[in-house]
Design an enzyme around this catalytic site. Structure first.
Site, PDB file in Angstrom:
ATOM      1  N   LYS A 258       1.025  -1.151   0.066  1.00 11.54           N
ATOM      2  CA  LYS A 258      -0.082   0.054  -0.121  1.00 11.54           C
ATOM      3  C   LYS A 258       0.768   1.336   0.032  1.00 11.54           C
ATOM      4  O   LYS A 258       0.427   2.307  -0.323  1.00 11.54           O
ATOM      5  CB  LYS A 258      -0.896  -0.021   1.161  1.00 11.54           C
ATOM      6  CG  LYS A 258      -2.099  -1.129   0.857  1.00 11.54           C
ATOM      7  CD  LYS A 258      -2.987  -1.290   2.101  1.00 11.54           C
ATOM      8  CE  LYS A 258      -4.405  -2.146   1.504  1.00 11.54           C
ATOM      9  NZ  LYS A 258      -3.787  -3.506   1.651  1.00 11.54           N
TER      10      LYS A 258
HETATM   11  C1  LIG Z   1      -4.566  -4.429   1.137  1.00 11.37           C
HETATM   12  C2  LIG Z   1      -3.910  -5.770   0.973  1.00 11.37           C
HETATM   13  C3  LIG Z   1      -3.886  -7.034   0.174  1.00 11.37           C
HETATM   14  C4  LIG Z   1      -5.415  -6.825  -0.865  1.00 11.37           C
HETATM   15  O1  LIG Z   1      -5.285  -5.923  -1.770  1.00 11.37           O
HETATM   16  P1  LIG Z   1      -6.383  -5.352  -2.440  1.00 11.37           P
HETATM   17  O2  LIG Z   1      -5.917  -4.175  -3.366  1.00 11.37           O
HETATM   18  O3  LIG Z   1      -7.297  -4.708  -1.325  1.00 11.37           O
HETATM   19  O4  LIG Z   1      -6.994  -6.397  -3.459  1.00 11.37           O
HETATM   20  C5  LIG Z   1      -3.396  -7.980   0.016  1.00 11.37           C
HETATM   21  N1  LIG Z   1      -2.109  -8.195   0.924  1.00 11.37           N
HETATM   22  C6  LIG Z   1      -1.820  -7.464   1.740  1.00 11.37           C
HETATM   23  C7  LIG Z   1      -0.549  -7.482   2.490  1.00 11.37           C
HETATM   24  C8  LIG Z   1      -2.446  -5.816   1.727  1.00 11.37           C
HETATM   25  O5  LIG Z   1      -2.236  -5.248   2.909  1.00 11.37           O
END
Ligand SMILES: *Cc1c(COP(=O)(O)O)cnc(C)c1O
Length: 441
Positions: A90
Site C-alpha cells: 500500500k
Molecule cells: C491490502 C492488502 C491486500 C489486498 O489488496 P487489494 O488491493 O485490497 O485487493 C493483500 N495483501 C496485503 C498485505 C494487503 O495489505
C-alpha cells in the site's frame, strides 16, 4: 482528491490509451521515470516538472534501489512490494497520495483525512501523510482487534497531526462510523474531510507502474518485448488486481490473471461460476484479504459490461437487494477468459510458507503465500509473477505457526517494541467521533 463521485459511483479514466508501441522504449526506464511516463498519461492538471518531483520524493524513502525488485524463487518470480516505509504494497500508492494531497493543498486550505482500518491501510496512510503540511489524519481501528505489530506501527507515530483512535467495537463499527461522518455533508464540508481508502483512483494509477516494471525485468531474462506473462495477485478489495487489469487494457502483454483469495471466496465464485454472493467474513491468517464485498470490483464490472453503466447499476441494485447475482453465461465458457481464480485455505497457507522456506530458503508472508499457492498450476512456458504484498516480519505468529520457528524479523519492527505510543479510546458512537474531530480537526 475525491474518493467517490457525488452520485455514489467510482471514477474511471475517460480514455485508456494503447501503449504497446512504447513498451520497447519504456523498458530502459528507472522505476521513477517509468512511473512518471505512465502517470503523466492520466494526469493533465499537474505540470510535468512538479509531477516528476512528487513521484521522485514518493519513492525516495524506499529501501531497495530498484523500488520494486523481482526475485526468482523456484519456478516463480516474486515481485517484492514491501520495500516502502510500512513494509506493505500500500506504500506504493499512499506515499504518492500523501505527497499529492500536500501539493494540491498548497493553493487551498487544510485537509482532515479519516480512515477506518483493520491494519495495513491505516499504517500506510499514516506514513503517507507523515511530515506533510496542512494534513491531519484520523485513523480508527477496533480496539484490541488488530495485530499488535500493526497497532505499534500506527500508535508509535506520535506527531501532532496524527490521531490514532481505538474504537470500542469491531471493524464494521469503524466503517459504519466513517460512513456516518461522510453522510453528514455539512460536517464533511466544514471540516474538509477526505479519505485515502482503496477506491481512490490515484491509488489504482500508482499501482499500475510496478506491473509494467516487473514485466520488463522478467522479460529481459526470458524473452522479448511482446511475450506474455502471468500475474498472480492476492486479492481483497480488488484494487491491486484492477491496476494490472487496466495495464492489460493499455497493452501490457498478460496471458492470465490469477485472482487468489483466502476463505473469503466471493470473487473466486464469481470468476469460476458467474455467481456473486455475499457471505459472512471469515477470519484468516491473511487479514488484509478478510473482505467479502470488494469495493473496486464495481470498476471491473464496468468493463465487463463493455461500458454499459445501466447494466452495472442493475447488477449492483440486484446485489444490494438480494445479496446474490448470477450472471448469464454458457456453462462451459469462462466468465472472463483473462481471469482464473483459486481460494486457498488456512492449512494451505501454512504449508506453502513451510515448503517455500524448506525448498528455497525464502520466507513468504501469508498473503503472498496465497498467490504463490494459487500460481502452482500455471507454471510452464509463460513466466509467472507472484505479487508479494507484505514483508513476512509483519506476521510473525503466522510464520511461527507454519514453520515452527520464530524466523520473521525486521529491525524496523523490532525497534517499535520499545517505542512510546499514543492512542485515544472512544466508544463506537458517532457523537463521540464527531466531537473528537471538532476538537482536533
Ligand atoms: C491490502 C492488502 C491486500 C489486498 O489488496 P487489494 O488491493 O485490497 O485487493 C493483500 N495483501 C496485503 C498485505 C494487503 O495489505
Amino acid at each position: 482528491m475525491t474518493g467517490q463521485a457525488e452520485d455514489g459511483g467510482l471514477f474511471l479514466p475517460a480514455e485508456i490509451m494503447n501503449v504497446k508501441d512504447q513498451l520497447a522504449t519504456w523498458q530502459q526506464l528507472s522505476y521513477t521515470d517509468l512511473a512518471f511516463t505512465i502517470m503523466h498519461l492520466f494526469i493533465d492538471d499537474i505540470p510535468s516538472g512538479d509531477l516528476q518531483h512528487l513521484i521522485a520524493s514518493s519513492y525516495s524513502g524506499f529501501t531497495h534501489p530498484e523500488v520494486a525488485p523481482t526475485k526468482a524463487v523456484g519456478d516463480l518470480h516474486i515481485l517484492e512490494l514491501f520495500h516502502g516505509p510500512t513494509l506493505a504494497f500500500k506504500d506504493y500508492a499512499l506515499q504518492f497520495l500523501g505527497n499529492t494531497f500536500e501539493y494540491v493543498l498548497q493553493q487551498e486550505e487544510s485537509l482532515n483525512i479519516l480512515v477506518a482500518t483493520s491494519g495495513d491501510t491505516g499504517v500506510a496512510a499514516i506514513h503517507g501523510v507523515l511530515g506533510r503540511n496542512g494534513i491531519k489524519v484520523f485513523v480508527m481501528h477496533p480496539r484490541n482487534k488488530i495485530a499488535h505489530l500493526q497497532y505499534m506501527q500506527m500508535a508509535t507515530v506520535i506527531d501532532a497531526n496524527i490521531h490514532n483512535i481505538a474504537i470500542n467495537g469491531t471493524f464494521d463499527d469503524c466503517q459504519r462510523l466513517m460512513k456516518a461522518v461522510f453522510a453528514d455533508l455539512q460536517f464533511k464540508q466544514t471540516y474538509n474531510i477526505g479519505t485515502m481508502n482503496s477506491i481512490n483512483w490515484a491509488r489504482i494509477l500508482a499501482q499500475m507502474v510496478y506491473y509494467f516494471y516487473a514485466y520488463f525485468r522478467v522479460i529481459e531474462s526470458s524473452g522479448k518485448i511482446g511475450a506474455p506473462v502471468i500475474f498472480s495477485v492476492p486479492t481483497g478489495n480488488f484494487g491491486n488486481i484492477l491496476s494490472v487489469y487496466l495495464a492489460h487494457l493499455m497493452g501490457l502483454p498478460v496471458a492470465k490473471l490469477i485472482l487468489a483469495t483466502n476463505d473469503n471466496d466471493i470473487l473466486t465464485e464469481f470468476f469460476n461460476h458467474g455467481k456473486y454472493t455475499r457471505g459472512t467474513v471469515h477470519h484468516t491468517p491473511a487479514p488484509a484479504m478478510d473482505i467479502q464485498v470488494a469495493s473496486n470490483f464495481e470498476r471491473y464490472m464496468y468493463y465487463f459490461y463493455k461500458g454499459d453503466s445501466q447494466a452495472v447499476r442493475q447488477f449492483y441494485d440486484k446485489f444490494d437487494r438480494s445479496g446474490c447475482v448470477q450472471i448469464d453465461k454458457h456453462s462451459s465458457s469462462p466468465v472472463d477468459p483473462l481471469f482464473v481464480s483459486h481460494s486457498i485455505n488456512t492449512e494451505k497457507i501454512h504449508s506453502t510458507i513451510r515448503s517455500t522456506w524448506e525448498k528455497h530458503g525464502y520466507l513468504l508472508d501469508p498473503h503472498t503465500a496465497i498467490g504463490v499457492e494459487a500460481a502452482k498450476n500455471y507454471i510452464g512456458n509463460v513466466p509467472v509473477i507472484c505479487l508479494s504484498t507484505a514483508h513476512p516480519a509483519k506476521f510473525p505468529q503466522v510464520i511461527d505457526a507454519a514453520i515452527g520457528q520464530d524466523l520473521a524479523r525486521h529491525p524496523q519492527l523490532q525497534a517499535l517494541e520499545q517505542a512510546k505510543h499514543k492512542c485515544t479510546e472512544l466508544p463506537a458512537d458517532i457523537d463521540a467521533v464527531m466531537d473528537f474531530l471538532r476538537q482536533h480537526a
